[in-house]
Design a protein around this motif. Structure first.
Motif, PDB file in Angstrom:
ATOM      1  N   LYS A   2     -73.963  25.126  47.768  1.00 31.38           N
ATOM      2  CA  LYS A   2     -74.481  24.761  49.403  1.00 31.38           C
ATOM      3  C   LYS A   2     -75.840  23.702  48.717  1.00 31.38           C
ATOM      4  O   LYS A   2     -75.560  22.859  49.584  1.00 31.38           O
ATOM      5  CB  LYS A   2     -74.693  26.249  49.841  1.00 31.38           C
ATOM      6  CG  LYS A   2     -73.750  25.895  51.507  1.00 31.38           C
ATOM      7  CD  LYS A   2     -74.471  27.431  52.117  1.00 31.38           C
ATOM      8  CE  LYS A   2     -73.691  27.550  52.895  1.00 31.38           C
ATOM      9  NZ  LYS A   2     -74.360  28.615  54.286  1.00 31.38           N
ATOM     10  N   LYS A   3     -76.532  24.498  48.091  1.00 31.85           N
ATOM     11  CA  LYS A   3     -78.159  23.225  47.533  1.00 31.85           C
ATOM     12  C   LYS A   3     -77.492  22.187  47.477  1.00 31.85           C
ATOM     13  O   LYS A   3     -77.760  21.067  47.802  1.00 31.85           O
ATOM     14  CB  LYS A   3     -78.938  23.905  47.324  1.00 31.85           C
ATOM     15  CG  LYS A   3     -80.614  23.124  47.093  1.00 31.85           C
ATOM     16  CD  LYS A   3     -81.119  24.859  46.648  1.00 31.85           C
ATOM     17  CE  LYS A   3     -82.328  23.807  46.447  1.00 31.85           C
ATOM     18  NZ  LYS A   3     -83.274  24.107  45.147  1.00 31.85           N
ATOM     19  N   TRP A   5     -74.425  20.238  47.497  1.00 28.71           N
ATOM     20  CA  TRP A   5     -73.737  19.853  48.884  1.00 28.71           C
ATOM     21  C   TRP A   5     -75.383  19.291  49.539  1.00 28.71           C
ATOM     22  O   TRP A   5     -74.662  17.996  50.198  1.00 28.71           O
ATOM     23  CB  TRP A   5     -72.871  20.456  49.296  1.00 28.71           C
ATOM     24  CG  TRP A   5     -71.407  20.755  48.716  1.00 28.71           C
ATOM     25  CD1 TRP A   5     -71.303  21.955  48.225  1.00 28.71           C
ATOM     26  CD2 TRP A   5     -71.049  19.373  48.244  1.00 28.71           C
ATOM     27  NE1 TRP A   5     -69.908  21.426  47.465  1.00 28.71           N
ATOM     28  CE2 TRP A   5     -69.739  20.381  48.246  1.00 28.71           C
ATOM     29  CE3 TRP A   5     -70.497  17.947  48.422  1.00 28.71           C
ATOM     30  CZ2 TRP A   5     -68.422  18.916  47.051  1.00 28.71           C
ATOM     31  CZ3 TRP A   5     -69.744  17.375  48.571  1.00 28.71           C
ATOM     32  CH2 TRP A   5     -68.392  17.797  47.401  1.00 28.71           C
ATOM     33  N   ARG A   6     -75.728  20.031  50.229  1.00 29.79           N
ATOM     34  CA  ARG A   6     -77.107  19.491  51.201  1.00 29.79           C
ATOM     35  C   ARG A   6     -77.873  18.073  50.313  1.00 29.79           C
ATOM     36  O   ARG A   6     -77.687  17.550  50.859  1.00 29.79           O
ATOM     37  CB  ARG A   6     -78.095  20.229  50.962  1.00 29.79           C
ATOM     38  CG  ARG A   6     -77.813  21.443  52.216  1.00 29.79           C
ATOM     39  CD  ARG A   6     -79.554  22.352  52.686  1.00 29.79           C
ATOM     40  NE  ARG A   6     -78.687  23.619  53.225  1.00 29.79           N
ATOM     41  CZ  ARG A   6     -79.192  24.517  54.195  1.00 29.79           C
ATOM     42  NH1 ARG A   6     -80.461  24.627  53.595  1.00 29.79           N
ATOM     43  NH2 ARG A   6     -78.474  25.117  54.684  1.00 29.79           N
ATOM     44  N   ILE A   7     -78.394  18.153  48.867  1.00 29.94           N
ATOM     45  CA  ILE A   7     -78.372  16.994  47.897  1.00 29.94           C
ATOM     46  C   ILE A   7     -77.867  16.309  48.086  1.00 29.94           C
ATOM     47  O   ILE A   7     -78.548  14.877  48.402  1.00 29.94           O
ATOM     48  CB  ILE A   7     -79.313  17.572  46.374  1.00 29.94           C
ATOM     49  CG1 ILE A   7     -80.245  18.900  46.943  1.00 29.94           C
ATOM     50  CG2 ILE A   7     -79.718  16.351  45.932  1.00 29.94           C
ATOM     51  CD1 ILE A   7     -80.588  19.646  45.411  1.00 29.94           C
ATOM     52  N   LEU A   9     -75.925  14.957  50.346  1.00 31.45           N
ATOM     53  CA  LEU A   9     -75.672  14.147  51.664  1.00 31.45           C
ATOM     54  C   LEU A   9     -76.748  13.935  52.689  1.00 31.45           C
ATOM     55  O   LEU A   9     -76.734  12.637  52.551  1.00 31.45           O
ATOM     56  CB  LEU A   9     -74.948  15.282  52.546  1.00 31.45           C
ATOM     57  CG  LEU A   9     -75.085  15.676  54.288  1.00 31.45           C
ATOM     58  CD1 LEU A   9     -73.867  14.598  54.400  1.00 31.45           C
ATOM     59  CD2 LEU A   9     -74.952  16.996  54.849  1.00 31.45           C
ATOM     60  N   PHE A  10     -77.727  14.025  51.893  1.00 32.78           N
ATOM     61  CA  PHE A  10     -79.304  13.807  51.686  1.00 32.78           C
ATOM     62  C   PHE A  10     -79.584  12.374  51.215  1.00 32.78           C
ATOM     63  O   PHE A  10     -80.175  11.825  51.514  1.00 32.78           O
ATOM     64  CB  PHE A  10     -80.364  14.223  52.099  1.00 32.78           C
ATOM     65  CG  PHE A  10     -80.577  16.022  53.761  1.00 32.78           C
ATOM     66  CD1 PHE A  10     -80.511  15.598  54.511  1.00 32.78           C
ATOM     67  CD2 PHE A  10     -80.718  17.268  53.033  1.00 32.78           C
ATOM     68  CE1 PHE A  10     -81.228  16.037  55.345  1.00 32.78           C
ATOM     69  CE2 PHE A  10     -80.506  18.332  53.702  1.00 32.78           C
ATOM     70  CZ  PHE A  10     -81.071  17.411  54.882  1.00 32.78           C
TER      71      PHE A  10
END
Length: 122
Positions: A2-3, A5-7, A9-10
């Motif tokens: 999950k982490k 994908w967040r990176i 996306l940001f």
């Protein structure tokens, strides 16, 4: 996972924001009206477009001197001489001075004294 994908996306959002800022800066520097004129020069067969009623015109840089001479000849003006970036033309007892300036590396800005002739294609 999950982490990660967040990176991603940001990072993607950051790149999009950067591109929007760069695009806005370019439009601010060049001017929205000038971008429309540049688009018209590149997307049509037009060689010279009028910027304003004060005698300023924009044209593509390629063959700009010859296009200017041909345009003035078409309007009945005879080329006299060129001094630096200024072109001198005569018609009857009148003289027209047109100064040119390379603008934004691919374009030429034409300035006519007293807007004695319309250089634009339209």
């Amino acid at each position: 996972m999950k982490k990660k994908w967040r990176i991603i996306l940001f990072s993607f959002i950051g790149v999009i924001i950067l591109l929007v800022i760069l695009g806005a800066t370019y439009i601010n520097n060049v001017g929205f009206n000038n971008i429309k004129l540049m688009y018209e020069l590149n997307s049509t067969d037009v060689s010279i477009v009028q910027i304003d009623e004060d005698g300023q015109y924009l044209g593509r840089r390629m063959n700009s001197n010859q296009i200017l001479k041909d345009r003035m000849k078409r309007e009945g003006w005879q080329f006299e001489q060129q001094e630096g970036a200024s072109f001198f033309f005569k018609k009857d007892n009148n003289e027209a001075v047109i100064s040119t300036e390379i603008w934004n590396s691919n374009y030429v800005l034409y300035r006519l004294d007293d807007n004695v002739v319309n250089l634009a294609d339209k």
